[in-house]
Design an enzyme around this catalytic site. Structure first.
Site, PDB file in Angstrom:
ATOM      1  N   LYS A  46     -44.590  37.471 -14.370  1.00  0.00           N
ATOM      2  CA  LYS A  46     -43.729  36.561 -13.607  1.00  0.00           C
ATOM      3  C   LYS A  46     -44.216  35.117 -13.753  1.00  0.00           C
ATOM      4  O   LYS A  46     -43.426  34.199 -13.935  1.00  0.00           O
ATOM      5  CB  LYS A  46     -43.714  36.954 -12.121  1.00  0.00           C
ATOM      6  CG  LYS A  46     -42.895  38.202 -11.844  1.00  0.00           C
ATOM      7  CD  LYS A  46     -43.053  38.707 -10.419  1.00  0.00           C
ATOM      8  CE  LYS A  46     -42.390  40.067 -10.257  1.00  0.00           C
ATOM      9  NZ  LYS A  46     -42.618  40.718  -8.974  1.00  0.00           N
ATOM     10  N   GLN A  90     -45.275  40.476  -3.151  1.00  0.00           N
ATOM     11  CA  GLN A  90     -45.356  41.566  -4.124  1.00  0.00           C
ATOM     12  C   GLN A  90     -45.568  42.905  -3.416  1.00  0.00           C
ATOM     13  O   GLN A  90     -46.444  43.042  -2.563  1.00  0.00           O
ATOM     14  CB  GLN A  90     -46.521  41.278  -5.086  1.00  0.00           C
ATOM     15  CG  GLN A  90     -46.694  42.301  -6.183  1.00  0.00           C
ATOM     16  CD  GLN A  90     -45.571  42.305  -7.209  1.00  0.00           C
ATOM     17  OE1 GLN A  90     -45.053  41.255  -7.588  1.00  0.00           O
ATOM     18  NE2 GLN A  90     -45.166  43.484  -7.643  1.00  0.00           N
ATOM     19  N   ASP A 113     -36.444  37.647  -3.836  1.00  0.00           N
ATOM     20  CA  ASP A 113     -36.302  39.068  -4.170  1.00  0.00           C
ATOM     21  C   ASP A 113     -35.024  39.665  -3.593  1.00  0.00           C
ATOM     22  O   ASP A 113     -34.648  40.780  -3.934  1.00  0.00           O
ATOM     23  CB  ASP A 113     -37.499  39.868  -3.619  1.00  0.00           C
ATOM     24  CG  ASP A 113     -38.571  40.086  -4.670  1.00  0.00           C
ATOM     25  OD1 ASP A 113     -38.233  40.022  -5.873  1.00  0.00           O
ATOM     26  OD2 ASP A 113     -39.731  40.319  -4.288  1.00  0.00           O
TER      27      ASP A 113
END
Ligand code: NDP
Length: 267
Positions: A46, A90, A113
């Site tokens: 990422k 995460q 997200d």
């Protein structure tokens, strides 16, 4: 149809141009509360992607002993931090922290997200697939979609977005009898497979020959090679490869959300 790899390259160039127009580097923060091998690898990827389009990634790696309250306080601080355009926490989180509480604590305008119910952004994997199809002028309306798998991060949001595209959507899961599943596969124009089992959909299934299949699965086979949920070279019009398919689209979707966040809600 362009290949996914080519498509991602072109889209990243577009995003880099949008950032130049913006005149500043969008900032994404990645909050990590694990030392998971897979998470470390995803995060590395990422950060590389973010830097490639000219944005900035800040990794805040916390000890796994971080309490839920401490993490929620950090999220609140990040929500208020004007220097941060968007952020992700995460997953997975340590067992003592509620994933649901964390997801709902993220400011919907910074929730890259797309996990918060009020998020301004779509969930990365389903959105990556949708954006790819949209950009390739795929006609969704009136066609049959089959989503195999009903997880909160892939199957469920995917089914919802395809319904919003006016498709007729079937969602199959572990309680779907296999003969029924074969019937749904045979009648589907668009199939999204997110099960997590190597070769789950193989050549013993019948398909529409103009069907499109997106293989979300990431599995290791007996030789420790990365494989999807589908056997290779199914007799369909389009099948996304693994690796180099949905994984790339998922990574791209995060970048799209970051640039959008900075354009719409940033400083
Ligand atoms: P989950 O394990 O959360 O969900 C798997 C789903 O598959 C469940 O809904 C389960 O049904 C269903 N399932 C299991 N067995 C069967 C069966 N025999 N028939 C039909 N459905 C079945 O997985 P995720 O959605 O999180 O991930 C799926 C795969 O995609 C994994 O390999 C994961 O690594 C990969 N992945 C890849 C991403 C990418 O970027 N490429 C992103 C996210 C995930 P039930 O609900 O009844 O248990």
């Amino acid at each position: 149809m362009t290949t996914i790899k080519e498509y991602v390259t072109i889209k990243k160039e577009e995003l880099a141009k949008r950032i130049l127009k913006l005149g500043r580097k969008p900032v994404i923060k990645i909050i990590q509360v694990n030392d998971d091998y897979a998470s470390n690898t995803y995060i590395k990827g990422k950060i590389k992607d973010v830097e490639e389009i000219g944005a900035l990634a800040i990794l805040e790696k916390l000890p796994i002993t971080t309490s839920e309250d401490e993490l929620l306080a950090i999220i609140e601080k990040t929500n208020l931090d004007k220097e941060v355009d968007g952020f992700i926490v995460q997953l997975p989180l340590p067992k003592h922290i509620s994933e649901e509480k964390v997801k709902q604590a993220v400011d919907p305008k910074k929730d890259l997200d797309g996990f918060n119910v009020l998020s301004k952004f779509k969930s990365a994997t389903p959105n990556g697939i949708l954006t790819f199809l949209d950009d390739n002028n795929y006609k969704f309306e009136g066609k049959n979609a089959l989503v195999i798998g009903r997880s909160n991060i892939v199957g469920k949001p995917m089914a919802k977005y395809l319904l919003e595209k006016n498709m007729t959507v079937t969602v199959a899961h572990s309680k779907t009898p296999n003969d029924e599943l074969r019937f749904f596969v045979k009648n589907a124009d668009l199939i999204i497979v997110a099960v997590g089992k190597a070769n789950f959909v193989d050549k013993t299934y019948e398909f529409k020959n103009n069907a499109y299949i997106f293989d979300v699965g990431i599995n290791r086979n007996e030789n420790n090679k990365l494989v999807g949920d589908c056997e290779k070279d199914l007799p369909v019009a389009f099948q996304s490869p693994v690796p180099g398919g949905v994984g790339l689209l998922t990574r791209l979707a995060l970048l799209i959300n970051l640039v959008e966040a900075s354009e719409k809600y940033g400083l």
